[in-house]
Write a protein that holds these residues in place. Structure first.
Motif: not given
Length: 197
Positions: A120, A146, A148-149, A194
């Motif tokens: 991510e 990102t 959603v990391a 994620e």
């Protein structure tokens, strides 16, 4: 009433688990890397000859450990440092080609001197290793995390004396200043999973 206490206990455990952060002290320190050590096949370097722009250029060490240099032909450079290559080229160029040549060798890329950043991040991939490179710097080179990391459960895979091992890292703890950033070594693999929520 008992059901309510059970629910509160479960919520507390989930919250504690969500905030749990791995122990960075378990990660072995990066092995020191000497970027000026002898060259190997695949390495790329630039040669500049003072006052002779047409003689220099960019060269890649071939599988047999040599390059083909203008005027003098094949030159063995495997396991030689940049300074040693410069001295060798000066010696060979002075042997009937140029008067008092002054050569500079600049390493531009090293084969297998890379780190991988996967998962991510905005631009997953492999990036050239630089001296004093850190985990946060490598993630930044990959465009950052990102939305959603999972920032508290980043995985770092590293070759150690006991073989390849994977460790968990909290990037959140590093960026918050609660843990120091982690120095990397060539071959390290960073995987950003994620977030489950």
């Amino acid at each position: 009433m008992r059901r309510r206490w059970s629910w509160l206990l479960a919520l507390t455990l989930v919250s504690a688990g969500a905030c749990f952060e791995p122990d960075h002290g378990l990660i072995p320190p990066a092995k020191p890397v000497e970027l000026t050590s002898g060259l190997s096949s695949g390495d790329v370097f630039e040669v500049r000859v003072f006052g002779e722009a047409e003689v220099g250029g960019t060269f890649q060490v071939q599988e047999d450990g040599s390059i083909v240099f203008p005027l003098i032909g094949r030159v063995e450079v495997i396991d030689k440092t940049q300074a040693e290559i410069a001295g060798l080229l000066e010696q060979r160029l002075a042997d009937g080609y140029l008067r008092d040549p002054q050569v500079t060798v600049v390493l531009t890329a090293r084969e297998n001197f890379e780190v991988s950043v996967l998962g991510e991040v905005e631009r997953p991939g492999t990036f050239g290793f630089v001296e004093q490179m850190t985990l946060v710097q490598a993630i930044s080179d990959a465009g950052g995390l990102t939305e959603v990391a999972r920032v508290r459960r980043v995985r770092l895979t590293r070759k150690t004396d006991g073989g390849q091992k994977t460790y968990e890292v909290s990037v959140k703890a590093i960026t918050d200043g609660r843990e120091p950033d982690i120095l990397l070594q060539p071959g390290d693999i960073i995987f950003v999973p994620e977030s489950p929520i």
